[in-house]
Design a protein around this motif. Sequence first.
Motif, PDB file in Angstrom:
ATOM      1  N   ASP A   1       0.828  -1.204   0.000  1.00 34.30           N
ATOM      2  CA  ASP A   1       0.000   0.000   0.000  1.00 34.30           C
ATOM      3  C   ASP A   1       0.859   1.250   0.000  1.00 34.30           C
ATOM      4  OD1 ASP A   1      -2.243  -1.499  -0.085  1.00 34.30           O
ATOM      5  OD2 ASP A   1      -3.031  -0.915   1.877  1.00 34.30           O
ATOM      6  N   ASP A   2       1.958   1.207   0.773  1.00 33.00           N
ATOM      7  CA  ASP A   2       2.870   2.356   0.793  1.00 33.00           C
ATOM      8  C   ASP A   2       3.499   2.564  -0.578  1.00 33.00           C
ATOM      9  OD1 ASP A   2       2.321   2.728   3.448  1.00 33.00           O
ATOM     10  OD2 ASP A   2       4.071   1.601   4.153  1.00 33.00           O
ATOM     11  N   ALA A   3       3.859   1.462  -1.224  1.00 32.18           N
ATOM     12  CA  ALA A   3       4.464   1.563  -2.552  1.00 32.18           C
ATOM     13  C   ALA A   3       3.480   2.178  -3.544  1.00 32.18           C
ATOM     14  CB  ALA A   3       4.917   0.184  -3.034  1.00 32.18           C
ATOM     15  N   LEU A   4       2.222   1.745  -3.480  1.00 37.21           N
ATOM     16  CA  LEU A   4       1.212   2.305  -4.381  1.00 37.21           C
ATOM     17  C   LEU A   4       0.958   3.773  -4.055  1.00 37.21           C
ATOM     18  CD1 LEU A   4      -1.307  -0.672  -4.562  1.00 37.21           C
ATOM     19  CD2 LEU A   4       0.137   0.184  -6.400  1.00 37.21           C
ATOM     20  N   ASP A   5       0.947   4.102  -2.767  1.00 34.95           N
ATOM     21  CA  ASP A   5       0.736   5.502  -2.376  1.00 34.95           C
ATOM     22  C   ASP A   5       1.890   6.386  -2.809  1.00 34.95           C
ATOM     23  OD1 ASP A   5      -1.746   5.145  -1.244  1.00 34.95           O
ATOM     24  OD2 ASP A   5      -0.950   4.687   0.748  1.00 34.95           O
ATOM     25  N   SER A   6       3.061   5.806  -2.977  1.00 34.78           N
ATOM     26  CA  SER A   6       4.205   6.611  -3.415  1.00 34.78           C
ATOM     27  C   SER A   6       4.239   6.777  -4.930  1.00 34.78           C
ATOM     28  CB  SER A   6       5.514   5.956  -2.945  1.00 34.78           C
ATOM     29  OG  SER A   6       5.763   4.766  -3.667  1.00 34.78           O
ATOM     30  N   ILE A   7       3.367   6.021  -5.645  1.00 38.23           N
ATOM     31  CA  ILE A   7       3.375   6.063  -7.103  1.00 38.23           C
ATOM     32  C   ILE A   7       2.131   6.727  -7.672  1.00 38.23           C
ATOM     33  CG2 ILE A   7       3.413   4.658  -9.203  1.00 38.23           C
ATOM     34  CD1 ILE A   7       4.972   2.544  -7.624  1.00 38.23           C
ATOM     35  N   LEU A   8       0.928   6.289  -7.228  1.00 35.97           N
ATOM     36  CA  LEU A   8      -0.312   6.697  -7.888  1.00 35.97           C
ATOM     37  C   LEU A   8      -0.739   8.139  -7.642  1.00 35.97           C
ATOM     38  CD1 LEU A   8      -2.538   3.495  -7.518  1.00 35.97           C
ATOM     39  CD2 LEU A   8      -1.339   4.334  -9.535  1.00 35.97           C
ATOM     40  N   PRO A   9      -0.694   8.660  -6.404  1.00 37.08           N
ATOM     41  CA  PRO A   9      -1.206  10.012  -6.183  1.00 37.08           C
ATOM     42  C   PRO A   9      -0.438  11.060  -6.993  1.00 37.08           C
ATOM     43  CG  PRO A   9      -0.936   8.862  -4.099  1.00 37.08           C
ATOM     44  CD  PRO A   9      -0.281   8.024  -5.139  1.00 37.08           C
ATOM     45  N   GLY A  10      -1.169  12.040  -7.462  1.00 36.56           N
ATOM     46  CA  GLY A  10      -0.544  13.141  -8.197  1.00 36.56           C
ATOM     47  C   GLY A  10      -0.341  12.892  -9.667  1.00 36.56           C
ATOM     48  N   LEU A  11      -0.730  11.718 -10.184  1.00 43.04           N
ATOM     49  CA  LEU A  11      -0.538  11.442 -11.604  1.00 43.04           C
ATOM     50  C   LEU A  11      -1.678  12.032 -12.426  1.00 43.04           C
ATOM     51  CD1 LEU A  11       0.654   7.712 -11.590  1.00 43.04           C
ATOM     52  CD2 LEU A  11       2.019   9.798 -11.474  1.00 43.04           C
ATOM     53  N   VAL A  12      -1.347  12.551 -13.592  1.00 38.42           N
ATOM     54  CA  VAL A  12      -2.356  13.052 -14.525  1.00 38.42           C
ATOM     55  C   VAL A  12      -2.255  12.276 -15.829  1.00 38.42           C
ATOM     56  CG1 VAL A  12      -2.329  15.366 -13.516  1.00 38.42           C
ATOM     57  CG2 VAL A  12      -0.873  14.874 -15.472  1.00 38.42           C
ATOM     58  N   SER A  13      -3.306  12.329 -16.607  1.00 38.02           N
ATOM     59  CA  SER A  13      -3.352  11.587 -17.859  1.00 38.02           C
ATOM     60  C   SER A  13      -2.365  12.173 -18.871  1.00 38.02           C
ATOM     61  CB  SER A  13      -4.766  11.629 -18.430  1.00 38.02           C
ATOM     62  OG  SER A  13      -4.850  10.893 -19.624  1.00 38.02           O
ATOM     63  N   CYS A  14      -1.723  11.300 -19.621  1.00 41.40           N
ATOM     64  CA  CYS A  14      -0.786  11.707 -20.676  1.00 41.40           C
ATOM     65  C   CYS A  14      -1.367  11.292 -22.025  1.00 41.40           C
ATOM     66  CB  CYS A  14       0.584  11.070 -20.470  1.00 41.40           C
ATOM     67  SG  CYS A  14       1.418  11.592 -18.963  1.00 41.40           S
ATOM     68  N   PRO A  15      -2.140  12.165 -22.675  1.00 41.00           N
ATOM     69  CA  PRO A  15      -2.759  11.797 -23.958  1.00 41.00           C
ATOM     70  C   PRO A  15      -1.696  11.490 -24.998  1.00 41.00           C
ATOM     71  CG  PRO A  15      -3.656  13.868 -23.101  1.00 41.00           C
ATOM     72  CD  PRO A  15      -2.451  13.543 -22.294  1.00 41.00           C
ATOM     73  N   PRO A  16      -1.941  10.504 -25.870  1.00 40.15           N
ATOM     74  CA  PRO A  16      -0.928  10.155 -26.878  1.00 40.15           C
ATOM     75  C   PRO A  16      -0.738  11.264 -27.893  1.00 40.15           C
ATOM     76  CG  PRO A  16      -2.985   8.992 -27.295  1.00 40.15           C
ATOM     77  CD  PRO A  16      -3.157   9.677 -25.978  1.00 40.15           C
ATOM     78  N   ILE A  17       0.478  11.419 -28.366  1.00 34.38           N
ATOM     79  CA  ILE A  17       0.799  12.379 -29.415  1.00 34.38           C
ATOM     80  C   ILE A  17       1.061  11.593 -30.700  1.00 34.38           C
ATOM     81  CG2 ILE A  17       3.252  12.407 -28.763  1.00 34.38           C
ATOM     82  CD1 ILE A  17       3.314  15.351 -29.644  1.00 34.38           C
ATOM     83  N   ALA A  18       0.568  12.101 -31.815  1.00 28.36           N
ATOM     84  CA  ALA A  18       0.690  11.391 -33.097  1.00 28.36           C
ATOM     85  C   ALA A  18       2.155  11.110 -33.409  1.00 28.36           C
ATOM     86  CB  ALA A  18       0.056  12.201 -34.214  1.00 28.36           C
ATOM     87  N   SER A  19       2.406   9.947 -34.020  1.00 25.96           N
ATOM     88  CA  SER A  19       3.781   9.508 -34.262  1.00 25.96           C
ATOM     89  C   SER A  19       4.533  10.447 -35.197  1.00 25.96           C
ATOM     90  CB  SER A  19       3.783   8.092 -34.844  1.00 25.96           C
ATOM     91  OG  SER A  19       3.131   8.075 -36.104  1.00 25.96           O
ATOM     92  N   ASP A  20       3.826  11.070 -36.160  1.00 27.31           N
ATOM     93  CA  ASP A  20       4.498  11.947 -37.123  1.00 27.31           C
ATOM     94  C   ASP A  20       4.254  13.413 -36.812  1.00 27.31           C
ATOM     95  OD1 ASP A  20       1.827  11.937 -37.702  1.00 27.31           O
ATOM     96  OD2 ASP A  20       2.058  11.788 -39.867  1.00 27.31           O
TER      97      ASP A  20
END
Length: 806
Positions: free
Chosen positions: A357-376
Amino acid sequence: MEENRSGSAGCRKRRKRGNKSSLTPPPPPLDLSSFDRTMFPLLLASAANLRNPQARSIIKRFLRAHLALLTTRRTAPSSLPPLPFLLPQSFLAFLPLLLASRCSSVAALSAEVIGAAALWSLEANTMIASDDEVIKCLVWALGSRSHRVAEAVCNAIMDLSSSPIGRERLRNSFAIERLLCSFCQMAATPLYIDIFHMVKKESSDSSNIGSMRDSILVLILDAAVLLINTCSEEFLDQIPKELVRRFLPFLRALWGKIRCLELPSNYSQQKSFLCITKYDLAVTIFRLSMNQADHATWGSDKVRISIFGGKESDFENFVLNYWENSPLILSGASKNLEKDNNIFSSLIHSFVPKMTDDALDSILPGLVSCPPIASDEIDINCFLNEVNGSLGSPIMYGQDIRILKTQELTAGSLNKDVKKELHLFKIDAGPIFIDADNVQKSKEAFRDGYTIALRGMEFRSDKIAAIAEGLADLFGQPSVGANLYMTPPGSQGLAKHYDDHCVFVCQLFGCKQWIISPRPTSILPRLYDPIGSSHGPESSMCGSMQILLKEGDILYIPRGYPHEAHTVIDEYESGSKASNDFSLHLTLAVEVEPPFEWEGFAHVALHDWNEKQKQASCQCFDSKLEISRTMLALLLHVAIRLISDHDPIFRKACMVAAKHWSADTDKDFHVQMLLLSQRATFGYIINRIHASSNYIEAFRIIETVVQERNDDSLQWMRWLQHLPQHGDVDEKLDFNNLLGVLDDLIVLYNEDNKKAMVEFAHFKSKFCRYVIFEDACKSFVILLEKYRKTRKQYMQGMWSLHSKNS
């Protein structure tokens, strides 16, 4: 004495009556029909003597009356007064003087008049924006010590910004710089604390939040965000770097507060302490951060030593014998994880390995979505336009995170080893955002045997980004992706599958058993081609590799190799007590974009050579010859593509831009060996093009595209638009829309196919004989830097949005 007292009392009495009367009547109707003859001389005389109360009164009464005229609603277009009547040129010329007045009420009223006029009509907005002196004085007035003046000026700037020309003129007059300076100066005052105090209030408490609308600091922020989010990259580059560095921490702190609030669905329509939405704020942070080098990058030499070993020959051996050919375990390559000079040491310290749980709490909070950018995509503004209104959203299931486990379908003997992936959330049900409730569900799922897989970690952690950038430089590619996998004991996350990219699996905690099956074909899968999951339960285990990966080990798996992994079940399998711990590993994915395969290098070489032929013949220009050359080049591009469908060498990564060498003379031999291998591969590519390019097959492909009026099958060619083309605009090929030129090609060559085949063979032979490797390398590196710039901008912008890094 009595006279004096009575006189004094009478004076006070008259003043009282005067004050009372001045509050009651509204401003008199304004007659601007004879402004230049009557009003202007009076205003000019009054402005020259503003210390006189009567002079100030005249100007203020005029400005109030003008403001009332501009804010009067008229529904019928015929009732609108003409613009010259509404904004006489002499009045515009008079406004800078009023804006610079020491009388705060006069300056504030002048700014209010400008704002009202800017909203009156687009024509009025353009007229004001085109007056340089008015704009300059308006921007200058931002520094006023008067709260009322600064507030009115901010509102006027926002009103002027409702038109493109208004925004452009404000930016040209350094309005953004002035706004940022004002904000940074005021942010140290208690007013700044009030803003963050209000953010902590319940979002539904509209009375408290609404009261903050009068804050000048908030108005400055609103105006700054509006101008920043609508300006070009060139304008952003002109903002002093030091000013941006001072301003960004305030934005990040505010972002960290408001992004987690439970805001109502109609938040953007409600009055709040900010006019902007949290998505507007996210775009501002992204745009200001994307060209700021806020994190250190591990050099390619440091990455090479940490992964492959200290000898240059270690990396040479890997590239020549294993790269894209066969798996390799680098046992203990990063075993000294606790040492400060190891590229993984700082990353290890950022996680909490003691409890899951501590490991997950150190990773998940504060993350935002990273929409994909077109390859070209090489224009970051196109990406920002696509994600308008959603940048900064919470992480999305499927796109950013997957929570899954693989288990056997049945226990029957006939279905032995038949496995299926089970996902915690159904992707078909629409977008699912991982909020606080879903974070708790993720923890519970982890205890139930589910693996948590996080994508795009290079955009969320500066420490991972530093490793990814160094590895991309080492292999001469635009970028390297990074995913994080956390698996509970005795579990399997992903089912057997193969990837369209090469991966380096770095075991950070615990251990994991890997099974790697032989690659079923020598043809490497292309990036973004449809990927299948393994080859079913019937695939033979004959020839498969079984590898136990322990902490500090790195496993290399080339693209196309089916693989699966599970955490160990007992101590006998692992040979250690690590089996009771969860596993955490980082995968670094070297994603070879289509332009940077050897097929891509061949296209770059052909394009570069053909452009040089055009330049050489520009003195004796022949339109028919130029058209024929363009058509033949297109045919040869298609023919090269057809060869790559069957020749595995064409799909391998081109490493002519790799930065694995240095100026150290002891390394010259190994560097030369790697460079010679690249030159030898180029020679092979050219020989294959000369021997196997087929005109008839290429022509049939183009003929089918023209007949079906659908050029989707040629979308792989779109990235060629990023290579330079000489000549006028109408002479350049539009690789996004090739149907027109392909129509001409069919007409040109359909009549006499034998002649076309002869011309194609001559063109191909000439290219293969005279193409210069070094020239192609220069164009290749230029293209690579374009791709790298966009991806680095994306990385730095997204990294800045993660509150943990703020």
